[in-house]
Motif scaffolding. Structure first.
Motif, PDB file in Angstrom:
ATOM      1  N   ALA A 175      39.106  32.125  47.421  1.00  0.00           N
ATOM      2  CA  ALA A 175      38.363  33.117  48.200  1.00  0.00           C
ATOM      3  C   ALA A 175      38.841  34.510  47.836  1.00  0.00           C
ATOM      4  CB  ALA A 175      38.556  32.886  49.701  1.00  0.00           C
ATOM      5  N   ALA A 176      37.999  35.499  48.108  1.00  0.00           N
ATOM      6  CA  ALA A 176      38.365  36.885  47.859  1.00  0.00           C
ATOM      7  C   ALA A 176      37.681  37.780  48.877  1.00  0.00           C
ATOM      8  CB  ALA A 176      37.990  37.312  46.440  1.00  0.00           C
ATOM      9  N   ILE A 177      38.259  38.940  49.068  1.00  0.00           N
ATOM     10  CA  ILE A 177      37.719  39.905  50.029  1.00  0.00           C
ATOM     11  C   ILE A 177      37.908  41.303  49.463  1.00  0.00           C
ATOM     12  CG2 ILE A 177      39.909  40.058  51.315  1.00  0.00           C
ATOM     13  CD1 ILE A 177      38.186  40.252  53.894  1.00  0.00           C
ATOM     14  N   THR A 178      36.920  42.169  49.682  1.00  0.00           N
ATOM     15  CA  THR A 178      37.023  43.530  49.181  1.00  0.00           C
ATOM     16  C   THR A 178      38.058  44.327  49.970  1.00  0.00           C
ATOM     17  OG1 THR A 178      35.212  44.192  50.631  1.00  0.00           O
ATOM     18  CG2 THR A 178      34.642  43.618  48.361  1.00  0.00           C
ATOM     19  N   TRP A 179      38.429  45.474  49.416  1.00  0.00           N
ATOM     20  CA  TRP A 179      39.456  46.270  50.058  1.00  0.00           C
ATOM     21  C   TRP A 179      39.038  46.698  51.461  1.00  0.00           C
ATOM     22  CZ3 TRP A 179      38.618  51.205  51.819  1.00  0.00           C
ATOM     23  CH2 TRP A 179      37.463  51.834  51.365  1.00  0.00           C
ATOM     24  N   TYR A 212      43.041  47.870  47.237  1.00  0.00           N
ATOM     25  CA  TYR A 212      43.022  46.637  46.454  1.00  0.00           C
ATOM     26  C   TYR A 212      42.122  45.589  47.082  1.00  0.00           C
ATOM     27  CZ  TYR A 212      47.025  48.236  43.723  1.00  0.00           C
ATOM     28  OH  TYR A 212      47.854  48.930  42.888  1.00  0.00           O
ATOM     29  N   HIS A 213      41.357  44.937  46.232  1.00  0.00           N
ATOM     30  CA  HIS A 213      40.682  43.723  46.657  1.00  0.00           C
ATOM     31  C   HIS A 213      41.722  42.602  46.635  1.00  0.00           C
ATOM     32  CE1 HIS A 213      37.269  46.184  45.987  1.00  0.00           C
ATOM     33  NE2 HIS A 213      37.280  46.071  44.658  1.00  0.00           N
ATOM     34  N   MET A 214      41.532  41.618  47.505  1.00  0.00           N
ATOM     35  CA  MET A 214      42.521  40.553  47.629  1.00  0.00           C
ATOM     36  C   MET A 214      41.871  39.197  47.421  1.00  0.00           C
ATOM     37  SD  MET A 214      45.312  42.207  48.290  1.00  0.00           S
ATOM     38  CE  MET A 214      46.394  40.890  48.877  1.00  0.00           C
ATOM     39  N   GLY A 215      42.641  38.297  46.859  1.00  0.00           N
ATOM     40  CA  GLY A 215      42.112  36.971  46.627  1.00  0.00           C
ATOM     41  C   GLY A 215      43.143  35.887  46.876  1.00  0.00           C
ATOM     42  N   TRP A 216      42.659  34.687  47.056  1.00  0.00           N
ATOM     43  CA  TRP A 216      43.496  33.492  47.147  1.00  0.00           C
ATOM     44  C   TRP A 216      43.075  32.534  46.037  1.00  0.00           C
ATOM     45  CZ3 TRP A 216      47.694  32.882  50.180  1.00  0.00           C
ATOM     46  CH2 TRP A 216      47.834  33.707  51.287  1.00  0.00           C
ATOM     47  N   PHE A 217      44.067  31.995  45.368  1.00  0.00           N
ATOM     48  CA  PHE A 217      43.868  30.970  44.357  1.00  0.00           C
ATOM     49  C   PHE A 217      44.769  29.792  44.717  1.00  0.00           C
ATOM     50  CE2 PHE A 217      41.462  33.107  40.951  1.00  0.00           C
ATOM     51  CZ  PHE A 217      41.469  34.401  41.443  1.00  0.00           C
ATOM     52  N   ARG A 218      44.522  28.670  44.082  1.00  0.00           N
ATOM     53  CA  ARG A 218      45.397  27.521  44.323  1.00  0.00           C
ATOM     54  C   ARG A 218      45.551  26.722  43.040  1.00  0.00           C
ATOM     55  NH1 ARG A 218      41.433  23.918  48.321  1.00  0.00           N
ATOM     56  NH2 ARG A 218      39.924  23.269  46.713  1.00  0.00           N
ATOM     57  N   ARG A 259      39.430  45.424  40.606  1.00  0.00           N
ATOM     58  CA  ARG A 259      38.109  45.077  40.084  1.00  0.00           C
ATOM     59  C   ARG A 259      37.511  43.992  40.955  1.00  0.00           C
ATOM     60  NH1 ARG A 259      40.358  43.683  34.342  1.00  0.00           N
ATOM     61  NH2 ARG A 259      42.064  43.059  35.734  1.00  0.00           N
ATOM     62  N   TRP A 260      36.232  44.094  41.185  1.00  0.00           N
ATOM     63  CA  TRP A 260      35.533  43.152  42.063  1.00  0.00           C
ATOM     64  C   TRP A 260      34.319  42.580  41.333  1.00  0.00           C
ATOM     65  CZ3 TRP A 260      36.318  40.564  46.359  1.00  0.00           C
ATOM     66  CH2 TRP A 260      35.228  39.977  47.012  1.00  0.00           C
ATOM     67  N   GLY A 261      34.037  41.319  41.669  1.00  0.00           N
ATOM     68  CA  GLY A 261      32.761  40.822  41.180  1.00  0.00           C
ATOM     69  C   GLY A 261      32.749  39.413  40.626  1.00  0.00           C
ATOM     70  N   GLY A 262      33.841  38.678  40.780  1.00  0.00           N
ATOM     71  CA  GLY A 262      33.788  37.329  40.239  1.00  0.00           C
ATOM     72  C   GLY A 262      34.913  36.470  40.745  1.00  0.00           C
ATOM     73  N   TYR A 263      35.072  35.342  40.088  1.00  0.00           N
ATOM     74  CA  TYR A 263      36.035  34.346  40.522  1.00  0.00           C
ATOM     75  C   TYR A 263      37.219  34.217  39.568  1.00  0.00           C
ATOM     76  CZ  TYR A 263      31.763  33.070  43.013  1.00  0.00           C
ATOM     77  OH  TYR A 263      30.624  33.094  43.781  1.00  0.00           O
ATOM     78  N   SER A 264      37.227  35.050  38.558  1.00  0.00           N
ATOM     79  CA  SER A 264      38.256  34.904  37.536  1.00  0.00           C
ATOM     80  C   SER A 264      39.582  35.489  37.980  1.00  0.00           C
ATOM     81  CB  SER A 264      37.812  35.614  36.257  1.00  0.00           C
ATOM     82  OG  SER A 264      38.855  35.633  35.311  1.00  0.00           O
ATOM     83  N   ASP A 265      40.656  34.788  37.644  1.00  0.00           N
ATOM     84  CA  ASP A 265      41.969  35.327  37.973  1.00  0.00           C
ATOM     85  C   ASP A 265      42.311  36.552  37.125  1.00  0.00           C
ATOM     86  OD1 ASP A 265      43.875  32.619  36.355  1.00  0.00           O
ATOM     87  OD2 ASP A 265      42.400  34.038  35.587  1.00  0.00           O
ATOM     88  N   SER A 266      41.571  36.782  36.067  1.00  0.00           N
ATOM     89  CA  SER A 266      41.809  37.968  35.239  1.00  0.00           C
ATOM     90  C   SER A 266      41.438  39.263  35.961  1.00  0.00           C
ATOM     91  CB  SER A 266      41.041  37.869  33.918  1.00  0.00           C
ATOM     92  OG  SER A 266      39.637  37.896  34.157  1.00  0.00           O
ATOM     93  N   LEU A 267      40.703  39.174  37.067  1.00  0.00           N
ATOM     94  CA  LEU A 267      40.338  40.360  37.839  1.00  0.00           C
ATOM     95  C   LEU A 267      41.498  40.861  38.691  1.00  0.00           C
ATOM     96  CD1 LEU A 267      36.785  39.295  39.079  1.00  0.00           C
ATOM     97  CD2 LEU A 267      37.310  40.987  37.319  1.00  0.00           C
ATOM     98  N   PHE A 268      42.520  40.047  38.821  1.00  0.00           N
ATOM     99  CA  PHE A 268      43.624  40.379  39.717  1.00  0.00           C
ATOM    100  C   PHE A 268      44.872  40.714  38.917  1.00  0.00           C
ATOM    101  CE2 PHE A 268      41.525  39.412  43.650  1.00  0.00           C
ATOM    102  CZ  PHE A 268      40.490  38.572  43.258  1.00  0.00           C
ATOM    103  N   ASP A 269      45.554  41.763  39.341  1.00  0.00           N
ATOM    104  CA  ASP A 269      46.682  42.296  38.576  1.00  0.00           C
ATOM    105  C   ASP A 269      48.051  41.934  39.163  1.00  0.00           C
ATOM    106  OD1 ASP A 269      44.466  44.933  38.686  1.00  0.00           O
ATOM    107  OD2 ASP A 269      44.921  43.910  36.804  1.00  0.00           O
ATOM    108  N   TYR A 270      48.066  41.653  40.442  1.00  0.00           N
ATOM    109  CA  TYR A 270      49.344  41.382  41.116  1.00  0.00           C
ATOM    110  C   TYR A 270      49.251  40.035  41.829  1.00  0.00           C
ATOM    111  CZ  TYR A 270      49.790  46.364  40.284  1.00  0.00           C
ATOM    112  OH  TYR A 270      49.837  47.594  39.685  1.00  0.00           O
ATOM    113  N   TRP A 271      50.371  39.283  41.790  1.00  0.00           N
ATOM    114  CA  TRP A 271      50.386  37.938  42.338  1.00  0.00           C
ATOM    115  C   TRP A 271      51.610  37.731  43.209  1.00  0.00           C
ATOM    116  CZ3 TRP A 271      46.505  34.359  41.358  1.00  0.00           C
ATOM    117  CH2 TRP A 271      45.549  34.764  40.427  1.00  0.00           C
TER     118      TRP A 271
END
Length: 122
Positions: A48-52, A31-37, A100-112
């Motif tokens: 921010a986000a980071i690849t697997w 999984y790629h991982m990201g932080w949102f606020r 999925r990788w490649g942008g800043y959208s929260d739609s790329l992330f499936d688990y929160w």
């Protein structure tokens, strides 16, 4: 996969905090991982986000040079080191995972995760 964020708190402007996000469950999948606020009365925004593999990272312009995302594969944990904090960094911070990788959208992330509150006093 389940995500547990921690490390939030109250800090003075100019200070530092490190957030952690521990993953459990199907962590054998890359999984790629990201932080949102999300700040009060504002929409959730990418941080921010980071690849697997940890080989690539993305940052919002507002945090570049101040925040660093990293991950420890052995611990299934991703970190967000936040330095030179500003009052405008005050928000609930969420970690997220996706394939999925490649942008800043929260739609790329499936688990929160559930979010951790960061408050920066000026």
């Amino acid at each position: 996969v389940q995500l547990q964020a921690s490390g939030g708190g109250l800090v003075q402007a100019g200070g530092s905090l490190r957030l952690s996000c521990a993953a459990s469950g199907r962590t054998h999948i890359g999984y790629h991982m990201g932080w949102f606020r999300q700040a009060p009365r504002k929409e959730r925004e990418f941080v921010a986000a980071i690849t697997w593999s940890g080989g690539a990272t993305l940052y919002a312009d507002s945090v570049k040079g101040r925040f660093t995302i990293s991950r420890d594969g052995a611990k299934n944990t991703v970190y967000l080191q936040m330095n030179s904090l500003k009052s405008e960094d005050t928000a609930v911070y969420y970690c997220a995972a996706g394939i999925r990788w490649g942008g800043y959208s929260d739609s790329l992330f499936d688990y929160w995760g559930q979010g951790t509150l960061v408050t920066v006093s000026s």
